[in-house]
Scaffold this motif. Structure first.
Motif, PDB file in Angstrom:
ATOM      1  N   ALA A 359       0.792  -1.326  -0.105  1.00  0.00           N
ATOM      2  CA  ALA A 359      -0.096   0.166   0.094  1.00  0.00           C
ATOM      3  C   ALA A 359       0.889   1.304  -0.024  1.00  0.00           C
ATOM      4  CB  ALA A 359      -0.883   0.072   1.166  1.00  0.00           C
ATOM      5  N   LEU A 360       1.926   1.425   0.673  1.00  0.00           N
ATOM      6  CA  LEU A 360       2.950   2.561   0.680  1.00  0.00           C
ATOM      7  C   LEU A 360       3.312   2.790  -0.621  1.00  0.00           C
ATOM      8  CD1 LEU A 360       4.716   1.859   4.068  1.00  0.00           C
ATOM      9  CD2 LEU A 360       3.383   4.049   3.501  1.00  0.00           C
ATOM     10  N   ALA A 361       4.076   1.380  -1.239  1.00  0.00           N
ATOM     11  CA  ALA A 361       4.537   1.741  -2.669  1.00  0.00           C
ATOM     12  C   ALA A 361       3.512   2.197  -3.554  1.00  0.00           C
ATOM     13  CB  ALA A 361       4.973   0.253  -3.027  1.00  0.00           C
ATOM     14  N   GLN A 362       2.273   1.859  -3.461  1.00  0.00           N
ATOM     15  CA  GLN A 362       1.465   2.389  -4.439  1.00  0.00           C
ATOM     16  C   GLN A 362       0.867   4.025  -3.980  1.00  0.00           C
ATOM     17  OE1 GLN A 362      -1.700  -0.517  -3.278  1.00  0.00           O
ATOM     18  NE2 GLN A 362      -1.366  -1.987  -5.072  1.00  0.00           N
ATOM     19  N   GLN A 393       2.510   0.507  13.856  1.00  0.00           N
ATOM     20  CA  GLN A 393       3.175   1.852  13.735  1.00  0.00           C
ATOM     21  C   GLN A 393       3.474   2.232  11.960  1.00  0.00           C
ATOM     22  OE1 GLN A 393       6.885   0.869  15.491  1.00  0.00           O
ATOM     23  NE2 GLN A 393       5.978   1.086  17.563  1.00  0.00           N
ATOM     24  N   LEU A 394       3.558   0.914  11.213  1.00  0.00           N
ATOM     25  CA  LEU A 394       3.723   0.939   9.754  1.00  0.00           C
ATOM     26  C   LEU A 394       2.541   1.559   9.213  1.00  0.00           C
ATOM     27  CD1 LEU A 394       5.495   0.620   7.431  1.00  0.00           C
ATOM     28  CD2 LEU A 394       4.651  -1.721   7.190  1.00  0.00           C
ATOM     29  N   LEU A 395       1.353   1.265   9.733  1.00  0.00           N
ATOM     30  CA  LEU A 395      -0.138   1.829   9.407  1.00  0.00           C
ATOM     31  C   LEU A 395      -0.167   3.178   9.665  1.00  0.00           C
ATOM     32  CD1 LEU A 395      -2.535  -1.110  10.275  1.00  0.00           C
ATOM     33  CD2 LEU A 395      -2.321  -0.210   7.826  1.00  0.00           C
ATOM     34  N   GLY A 396       0.550   3.594  10.843  1.00  0.00           N
ATOM     35  CA  GLY A 396       0.597   4.985  11.182  1.00  0.00           C
ATOM     36  C   GLY A 396       1.095   5.721  10.169  1.00  0.00           C
ATOM     37  N   LEU A 402      -0.327   9.298   3.553  1.00  0.00           N
ATOM     38  CA  LEU A 402      -1.764   9.415   2.989  1.00  0.00           C
ATOM     39  C   LEU A 402      -2.180  10.710   3.010  1.00  0.00           C
ATOM     40  CD1 LEU A 402      -4.380   8.242   1.388  1.00  0.00           C
ATOM     41  CD2 LEU A 402      -5.360   7.636   3.911  1.00  0.00           C
ATOM     42  N   ILE A 403      -2.175  11.553   4.328  1.00  0.00           N
ATOM     43  CA  ILE A 403      -2.657  12.912   4.385  1.00  0.00           C
ATOM     44  C   ILE A 403      -1.468  13.845   3.603  1.00  0.00           C
ATOM     45  CG2 ILE A 403      -2.739  14.724   6.202  1.00  0.00           C
ATOM     46  CD1 ILE A 403      -3.661  12.548   8.223  1.00  0.00           C
ATOM     47  N   ALA A 404      -0.248  13.593   3.669  1.00  0.00           N
ATOM     48  CA  ALA A 404       0.618  14.515   3.008  1.00  0.00           C
ATOM     49  C   ALA A 404       0.300  14.343   1.486  1.00  0.00           C
ATOM     50  CB  ALA A 404       2.046  13.626   3.244  1.00  0.00           C
ATOM     51  N   HIS A 405       0.125  13.043   0.873  1.00  0.00           N
ATOM     52  CA  HIS A 405      -0.105  13.049  -0.480  1.00  0.00           C
ATOM     53  C   HIS A 405      -1.506  13.469  -0.968  1.00  0.00           C
ATOM     54  CE1 HIS A 405       3.681  10.742  -0.326  1.00  0.00           C
ATOM     55  NE2 HIS A 405       3.677  10.635  -1.759  1.00  0.00           N
ATOM     56  N   ALA A 406      -2.368  13.391  -0.017  1.00  0.00           N
ATOM     57  CA  ALA A 406      -3.783  13.811  -0.451  1.00  0.00           C
ATOM     58  C   ALA A 406      -4.428  14.307   0.801  1.00  0.00           C
ATOM     59  CB  ALA A 406      -4.645  12.572  -1.024  1.00  0.00           C
ATOM     60  N   HIS A 413      -9.612  10.874   4.261  1.00  0.00           N
ATOM     61  CA  HIS A 413     -10.734  10.910   5.293  1.00  0.00           C
ATOM     62  C   HIS A 413     -11.376   9.862   5.682  1.00  0.00           C
ATOM     63  CE1 HIS A 413      -9.319  15.159   5.910  1.00  0.00           C
ATOM     64  NE2 HIS A 413      -9.493  15.423   4.563  1.00  0.00           N
ATOM     65  N   GLU A 414     -11.943   9.379   4.459  1.00  0.00           N
ATOM     66  CA  GLU A 414     -12.717   8.180   4.946  1.00  0.00           C
ATOM     67  C   GLU A 414     -11.939   7.007   5.326  1.00  0.00           C
ATOM     68  OE1 GLU A 414     -14.466   7.122   1.361  1.00  0.00           O
ATOM     69  OE2 GLU A 414     -16.074   8.851   1.510  1.00  0.00           O
ATOM     70  N   TRP A 415     -10.479   6.892   4.823  1.00  0.00           N
ATOM     71  CA  TRP A 415      -9.739   5.805   5.368  1.00  0.00           C
ATOM     72  C   TRP A 415      -9.437   5.981   6.822  1.00  0.00           C
ATOM     73  CZ3 TRP A 415      -5.264   4.923   7.958  1.00  0.00           C
ATOM     74  CH2 TRP A 415      -4.855   3.717   7.924  1.00  0.00           C
ATOM     75  N   THR A 416      -9.144   7.208   7.167  1.00  0.00           N
ATOM     76  CA  THR A 416      -8.703   7.553   8.577  1.00  0.00           C
ATOM     77  C   THR A 416      -9.855   7.399   9.472  1.00  0.00           C
ATOM     78  OG1 THR A 416      -7.285   9.320   7.789  1.00  0.00           O
ATOM     79  CG2 THR A 416      -8.032   9.560  10.059  1.00  0.00           C
ATOM     80  N   ASP A 417     -11.076   7.926   8.976  1.00  0.00           N
ATOM     81  CA  ASP A 417     -12.293   7.648   9.886  1.00  0.00           C
ATOM     82  C   ASP A 417     -12.790   5.983  10.119  1.00  0.00           C
ATOM     83  OD1 ASP A 417     -12.465  10.290  10.256  1.00  0.00           O
ATOM     84  OD2 ASP A 417     -14.208  10.632   8.493  1.00  0.00           O
ATOM     85  N   ARG A 418     -12.552   5.380   9.295  1.00  0.00           N
ATOM     86  CA  ARG A 418     -12.625   3.961   9.382  1.00  0.00           C
ATOM     87  C   ARG A 418     -11.876   3.179   9.793  1.00  0.00           C
ATOM     88  NH1 ARG A 418     -13.846  -0.106   4.040  1.00  0.00           N
ATOM     89  NH2 ARG A 418     -14.601  -1.920   4.964  1.00  0.00           N
ATOM     90  N   TYR A 419     -10.601   3.413   9.740  1.00  0.00           N
ATOM     91  CA  TYR A 419      -9.471   2.561  10.386  1.00  0.00           C
ATOM     92  C   TYR A 419      -8.930   2.987  11.560  1.00  0.00           C
ATOM     93  CZ  TYR A 419     -10.392  -0.423   6.282  1.00  0.00           C
ATOM     94  OH  TYR A 419     -10.858  -0.750   5.107  1.00  0.00           O
TER      95      TYR A 419
END
Length: 426
Positions: A359-362, A393-396, A402-406, A413-419
């Motif tokens: 996911a990070l590479a993508q 930590q890696l998901l953090g 994610l926030i830095a790129h978008a 925001h949905e990803w953050t709210d959901r997970y």
């Protein structure tokens, strides 16, 4: 005759580094457990088993062999004399408990090693104790592969305590050294439990102790295991120069000098440290050496439980880390896909970790939507068990990138709210 040689028994003895005299001693001790009188098996008897001259041991010896190895007598290459394969000594009930199988993810850490107080055991200490404790280490390794090493510290330290108590009672120097090695292995496992949980402060203390025990055992492979963990701990602490130095110390061990598999792991760990330290050329050179060494390794050979995880899948996973860190996310994504395709099904924790790396590479290629979908599958992979601290930590890291790129996109925001609750909860 050579054509009758008992290869399964020979392979088991090779895997467990056991001589004919030691196997005879262990079988005699096992016979003593269920008869009250130590057996009289001699090393020459074992040589007759190995040569095929004696293809069906006495009943007591068969039962003793099953207790020592944790395997049915037929699986050890023995053949009943003129009768069907079902006509053999009944298995001792403890055989099933002692078999080298993985404990389920739901097993409590305290129940992983079914050991009673040492004072309740006979004073006689020998190879049987070594085998029993080694099986306990393998059960801890199986739990680690399934759900992560976090939570295993107490069970591992209990195992170390028993091994070190028994070494004081051991009857031979060889058994004493093996018990020191097991103490080192258990203690290193306790350190790994803290590293995987993200609790780094106590891990170094355990590794210092484990290194001392490995030295007392004169066990170069155990020493390499500890330096490998040192490299991982230093990287987690962002002490990249120390991570490289520890990986190089692992490479300098005797086992790494003679085993391409161990050499490959040491080079791969060096590559990760160099990549995080900003030395791109050294990282890629070390990665190439790791690939070259692994191509020379015989992956079918028996190996110690601690390094069972390492092979093409793990090298692809480490390659993904190196490539992403040095700014090659497309290559990192490809390596992650290869790792996931090659990972054994039982390595659930590694699969979850590699999926976050994918996911990070993508994400680092700008594919925000796909990265969010990929990272979300981690929670399905790890469903039913707590996420290891390293994975959280890696998901953090993913959430921050994610926030830095978008920063303004709805999907971020949905990803953050959901997970957020799932990945941030200890």
């Amino acid at each position: 005759m050579a054509e009758n040689r008992n290869e399964p028994l020979a392979a088991w003895m090779t895997e467990h580094q056991m001589s004919a005299a030691e196997l005879a001693d262990a079988v005699n001790g096992a016979i003593g457990e269920f008869t009250g009188k130590v057996g009289a098996t001699a090393d020459r008897t074992v040589f007759r088993w190995l040569s095929g001259e004696n293809q069906w041991p006495q009943e007591r010896q068969r039962r003793g062999l099953e207790m020592v190895t944790g395997l049915p007598i037929l699986a050890l290459g023995f053949v009943p004399r003129g009768k069907s394969t079902s006509d053999r000594a009944p298995e001792d009930p403890d055989v099933h408990r002692r078999r080298f199988v993985g404990a389920s993810a739901g097993v409590a850490a305290a129940a992983v090693i079914p050991m009673g107080p040492v004072s309740a055991r006979p004073v006689r200490v020998g190879t049987t104790d070594v085998i029993r404790l080694r099986a306990a280490v393998e059960r801890l390794t199986a739990v680690d592969a399934e759900r992560g090493g976090h939570g295993l510290e107490r069970a591992a330290l209990d195992g170390a305590t028993e091994a070190l108590t028994l070494q004081k009672l051991s009857t031979t120097q060889r058994v004493r050294q093996r018990l020191f090695a097991l103490g080192a292995d258990f203690t290193a496992t306790a350190a790994w439990s803290l590293i995987d949980a993200g609790h780094l402060d106590g891990a170094a203390r355990h590794l210092d102790r484990a290194l001392t025990l490995a030295g007392l055992a004169q066990d170069s492979e155990m020493t390499m295991q500890i330096w490998n963990l040192r490299a991982m701990l230093a990287r987690q602490r962002r002490e990249y120069a120390e991570a490289v130095a520890a990986a190089q110390a692992a490479h300098a061990t005797a086992i790494a000098r003679r085993s391409p598999l161990h050499t490959s792991l040491a080079h791969a760990r060096t590559a990760v440290g160099c990549a995080h330290g900003g030395d791109v050329r050294a990282a890629l050179n070390s990665l190439g050496r790791a690939e070259d060494a692994l191509s020379k390794a015989d992956l079918t050979e028996p190996r110690s439980p601690w390094i069972a995880f390492y092979g093409p899948a793990e090298l692809y996973s480490l390659t993904a880390i190196v490539r992403d860190v040095v700014g090659q996310p497309a290559e990192a994504e490809a390596a992650s896909h290869r790792a996931l395709a090659a990972l054994p099904h039982s390595y659930r924790r590694n699969r979850g970790h590699t999926t976050v790396r994918l996911a990070l590479a993508q994400l680092h290629q700008g594919d925000v939507e796909q990265a969010c979908v990929t990272s979300g599958t981690v929670f399905t992979i790890m469903a039913g068990v707590p996420l290891p601290g390293r994975m959280r930590q890696l998901l953090g890291d993913f959430q921050r990138d994610l926030i830095a790129h978008a920063p303004s996109t709805r999907i971020a925001h949905e990803w953050t709210d959901r997970y957020r609750t799932e990945w941030s909860s200890p």
